[in-house]
Scaffold this motif. Sequence first.
Motif, PDB file in Angstrom:
ATOM      1  N   CYS A 449      28.130  28.097  50.860  1.00 54.77           N
ATOM      2  CA  CYS A 449      27.297  27.012  51.113  1.00 54.77           C
ATOM      3  C   CYS A 449      28.055  25.781  50.254  1.00 54.77           C
ATOM      4  CB  CYS A 449      25.856  27.297  50.728  1.00 54.77           C
ATOM      5  SG  CYS A 449      25.023  25.609  50.984  1.00 54.77           S
ATOM      6  N   ARG A 450      28.005  24.666  50.975  1.00 59.11           N
ATOM      7  CA  ARG A 450      28.630  23.386  50.454  1.00 59.11           C
ATOM      8  C   ARG A 450      27.480  22.399  50.637  1.00 59.11           C
ATOM      9  NH1 ARG A 450      30.848  26.143  47.594  1.00 59.11           N
ATOM     10  NH2 ARG A 450      33.110  26.230  47.207  1.00 59.11           N
ATOM     11  N   LEU A 451      27.004  21.550  49.747  1.00 57.52           N
ATOM     12  CA  LEU A 451      26.184  20.526  49.939  1.00 57.52           C
ATOM     13  C   LEU A 451      26.677  19.205  49.966  1.00 57.52           C
ATOM     14  CD1 LEU A 451      23.529  21.542  46.897  1.00 57.52           C
ATOM     15  CD2 LEU A 451      23.308  22.165  49.513  1.00 57.52           C
ATOM     16  N   VAL A 452      26.434  18.542  50.799  1.00 61.18           N
ATOM     17  CA  VAL A 452      26.939  17.018  51.203  1.00 61.18           C
ATOM     18  C   VAL A 452      25.753  15.894  51.110  1.00 61.18           C
ATOM     19  CG1 VAL A 452      28.198  15.672  52.848  1.00 61.18           C
ATOM     20  CG2 VAL A 452      29.088  17.961  52.558  1.00 61.18           C
ATOM     21  N   HIS A 453      25.899  15.102  50.374  1.00 60.63           N
ATOM     22  CA  HIS A 453      24.713  13.967  50.377  1.00 60.63           C
ATOM     23  C   HIS A 453      25.298  12.881  51.201  1.00 60.63           C
ATOM     24  CE1 HIS A 453      23.299  10.208  48.951  1.00 60.63           C
ATOM     25  NE2 HIS A 453      21.905  10.952  48.879  1.00 60.63           N
ATOM     26  N   ASP A 466      16.448  11.889  60.677  1.00 62.80           N
ATOM     27  CA  ASP A 466      15.735  10.714  60.902  1.00 62.80           C
ATOM     28  C   ASP A 466      16.232   9.226  60.789  1.00 62.80           C
ATOM     29  OD1 ASP A 466      15.035  10.618  58.507  1.00 62.80           O
ATOM     30  OD2 ASP A 466      12.870  10.896  58.890  1.00 62.80           O
ATOM     31  N   GLY A 467      17.386   9.466  60.381  1.00 62.74           N
ATOM     32  CA  GLY A 467      18.355   8.520  59.899  1.00 62.74           C
ATOM     33  C   GLY A 467      18.058   7.845  58.633  1.00 62.74           C
ATOM     34  N   THR A 468      17.611   8.589  57.865  1.00 58.87           N
ATOM     35  CA  THR A 468      17.206   8.232  56.301  1.00 58.87           C
ATOM     36  C   THR A 468      18.238   9.049  55.464  1.00 58.87           C
ATOM     37  OG1 THR A 468      15.575  10.022  56.372  1.00 58.87           O
ATOM     38  CG2 THR A 468      14.883   8.089  56.910  1.00 58.87           C
ATOM     39  N   GLU A 469      18.228   8.614  54.109  1.00 55.14           N
ATOM     40  CA  GLU A 469      19.138   9.629  53.315  1.00 55.14           C
ATOM     41  C   GLU A 469      18.968  11.048  53.666  1.00 55.14           C
ATOM     42  OE1 GLU A 469      19.802   9.577  48.365  1.00 55.14           O
ATOM     43  OE2 GLU A 469      18.191   8.486  49.282  1.00 55.14           O
ATOM     44  N   SER A 470      20.082  11.711  53.616  1.00 54.37           N
ATOM     45  CA  SER A 470      19.792  13.090  53.750  1.00 54.37           C
ATOM     46  C   SER A 470      20.594  13.823  52.725  1.00 54.37           C
ATOM     47  CB  SER A 470      20.524  13.299  55.163  1.00 54.37           C
ATOM     48  OG  SER A 470      19.877  12.719  56.124  1.00 54.37           O
ATOM     49  N   LEU A 471      20.505  15.072  52.620  1.00 51.10           N
ATOM     50  CA  LEU A 471      21.206  16.155  51.950  1.00 51.10           C
ATOM     51  C   LEU A 471      21.385  17.347  52.898  1.00 51.10           C
ATOM     52  CD1 LEU A 471      22.535  17.318  49.310  1.00 51.10           C
ATOM     53  CD2 LEU A 471      20.312  18.413  48.985  1.00 51.10           C
ATOM     54  N   VAL A 484      24.269  23.827  59.959  1.00 52.16           N
ATOM     55  CA  VAL A 484      23.908  22.569  59.071  1.00 52.16           C
ATOM     56  C   VAL A 484      22.628  22.487  58.914  1.00 52.16           C
ATOM     57  CG1 VAL A 484      24.089  19.998  59.095  1.00 52.16           C
ATOM     58  CG2 VAL A 484      26.014  21.326  60.069  1.00 52.16           C
ATOM     59  N   LYS A 485      22.127  22.822  57.579  1.00 45.86           N
ATOM     60  CA  LYS A 485      20.882  22.632  57.404  1.00 45.86           C
ATOM     61  C   LYS A 485      20.518  21.550  56.474  1.00 45.86           C
ATOM     62  CE  LYS A 485      21.610  27.845  56.933  1.00 45.86           C
ATOM     63  NZ  LYS A 485      21.904  28.589  55.905  1.00 45.86           N
ATOM     64  N   LEU A 486      19.315  20.897  56.801  1.00 43.51           N
ATOM     65  CA  LEU A 486      18.790  19.529  56.458  1.00 43.51           C
ATOM     66  C   LEU A 486      17.800  20.130  55.592  1.00 43.51           C
ATOM     67  CD1 LEU A 486      19.336  16.451  57.158  1.00 43.51           C
ATOM     68  CD2 LEU A 486      17.144  16.543  58.639  1.00 43.51           C
ATOM     69  N   ILE A 487      17.996  19.404  53.976  1.00 44.86           N
ATOM     70  CA  ILE A 487      17.298  19.487  53.076  1.00 44.86           C
ATOM     71  C   ILE A 487      16.546  18.270  52.386  1.00 44.86           C
ATOM     72  CG2 ILE A 487      17.541  20.464  50.751  1.00 44.86           C
ATOM     73  CD1 ILE A 487      19.592  22.373  51.551  1.00 44.86           C
ATOM     74  N   ASP A 488      15.503  18.412  52.149  1.00 39.90           N
ATOM     75  CA  ASP A 488      14.894  17.211  51.333  1.00 39.90           C
ATOM     76  C   ASP A 488      15.814  16.528  50.229  1.00 39.90           C
ATOM     77  OD1 ASP A 488      13.369  15.184  50.046  1.00 39.90           O
ATOM     78  OD2 ASP A 488      11.409  16.458  50.770  1.00 39.90           O
ATOM     79  N   PRO A 489      16.246  15.328  50.502  1.00 37.77           N
ATOM     80  CA  PRO A 489      16.918  14.570  49.596  1.00 37.77           C
ATOM     81  C   PRO A 489      16.377  14.564  47.944  1.00 37.77           C
ATOM     82  CG  PRO A 489      16.206  12.871  51.161  1.00 37.77           C
ATOM     83  CD  PRO A 489      15.778  14.439  51.700  1.00 37.77           C
ATOM     84  N   GLU A 490      15.161  14.607  48.187  1.00 37.65           N
ATOM     85  CA  GLU A 490      14.626  14.904  46.606  1.00 37.65           C
ATOM     86  C   GLU A 490      15.161  15.759  45.920  1.00 37.65           C
ATOM     87  OE1 GLU A 490      10.423  14.363  46.912  1.00 37.65           O
ATOM     88  OE2 GLU A 490      10.441  12.531  47.704  1.00 37.65           O
TER      89      GLU A 490
END
Length: 523
Positions: A449-453, A466-471, A484-490
């Motif tokens: 797994c690789r994380l991309v901000h 939704d076009g906001t900051e993403s992880l 590609v798994k969308l994760i809460d940027p927090e």
Amino acid sequence: MNLNNKLRAPSWEFKRSLAATRVAEMAIESGLFLSHYEYRVALDVPEVWLPEGRTDLGAASSWQNGILAEQKYHYFRNDQLLGSFHPHHQSAWSTHELCHGLVGYAWQPNAGSLFHALAARLAELLPVTLFYFYDDASSARCWMHEFARPLFGSPCPRCERESMTKQRPLDPERIAAGQRFLDRELAAIEKSKKLGRMVPNHWGTLDLASDGLAYAAANLTRLQSSAFERYVAQFVHKNQGRHNSLEALEARILDVSQAILEPKNASPWQSDPTTWIAQDLGNRLIQIWMECEGDSADEIDHIIEHLACNPQAIKKTVADYEALSQEYVVPAAEDVFAVGYPLLEGWGKSRTQILAGLWSACPTAMEQIDQKEGRLDKTINAFMDGDEPERRSLAHRFANWLKHKDDNVAHELALFEATIGQSLPVDQERLSLAVEPTSKAALELAADCRLVHLSVAASQILGIGDGTESLVAIQPNGQGEVDVKLIDPEWAAGLIRGETPDGLIRELLIESSVLVPSRYELS
């Protein structure tokens, strides 16, 4: 001593084992170095050199998702003593390639097909012994491969990381096994010469006999051509890589093998870097000459003759061919002198080939750079100037370079596209060993797994979320695809630092396979 500059590969690769260091020392003494695969243009193979019905062997390489496909017997030739640095190969390949240059090759005019097949088998013998035995005898291994490194499959990233900083104590049994393999191969080759048939010596999936036959089949017409005979006569002098007989090549193999294992050097070639550059250019020019006719053939003939007599005359060779290419229909000078190493200022690297690679790997990032003040040309030139040999994909190198140039949006786009296009090998443990989401085990980020901000701007360009900051977590699945798994940027900062959350967030990340146990329990 800066081995990176001298040998044109990362310095640590020549410190990863005792054998690697010995090979590097001998290579420097003979003026050998590596050519960067992605920056070197492989010229089209003349059709008359191709086996009947095998036009595919002469096909030009093309990029797929930032990976330049390699035509095995088109790009690699035993008589090309400058080895190849391929960013997608593991670190042990550097010394394997340099060892080819130290050993050399056997060739004689009017030799038959079995001679060339056995010569190819012999030329491969010590580099293979080095790769599977001598180098492995002291190169570091990760905890998972303490008992055996995965030599026949994909390299282990953990073992590669371990090798960057240390060696392991020399394993004498591994050295002895390599010597046994080498001796058995030489015995099989001797029997092949007596029987007039190729006698194999299998070890695991290795079969140098079949490799020798395949090499001879692909190269026989070239090796028996008058053009190749001209190349040897004009550019390959005594003690410059070529052996007149199989027996002389065998003796050289034993000499270099002993030098790798003992604190002594094999006799260096009577050469320096200019020797190999002149050979390389001479070979490429003769390949072009043989397909020309009339005045263009005469003009190229003059260039070849002058280079053969004046191997230092690189500048004149380039200038004369560039002038010729403006008058006749011949391969472009940019391609002919894209040799994969610095030649002259502005020459040696193919800008066209690198541009094609980047467009294939990260087109969205390239469009973003091009649209921003139309600065694509300037950006690519600066990247190429600073792109040192590294075991990373072209797109990942480019993304990392953009990061250090404070181009955050282009960096994020390039990194996202690079990671999507060249995901890590799937973690079989993650797929096979079930874990309950409520597990209390210590966790870590899954190995595949690789994380991309992604900033707001990058997310909007890519249409992520939704076009906001993403992880995003990018991870291969068991069906040969990439998720590609969308994760809460927090959660981003903690995950990137290696921290694991608690409660429901923890359960969700386990369920999605982003986090896995550091240790799987027996019960």
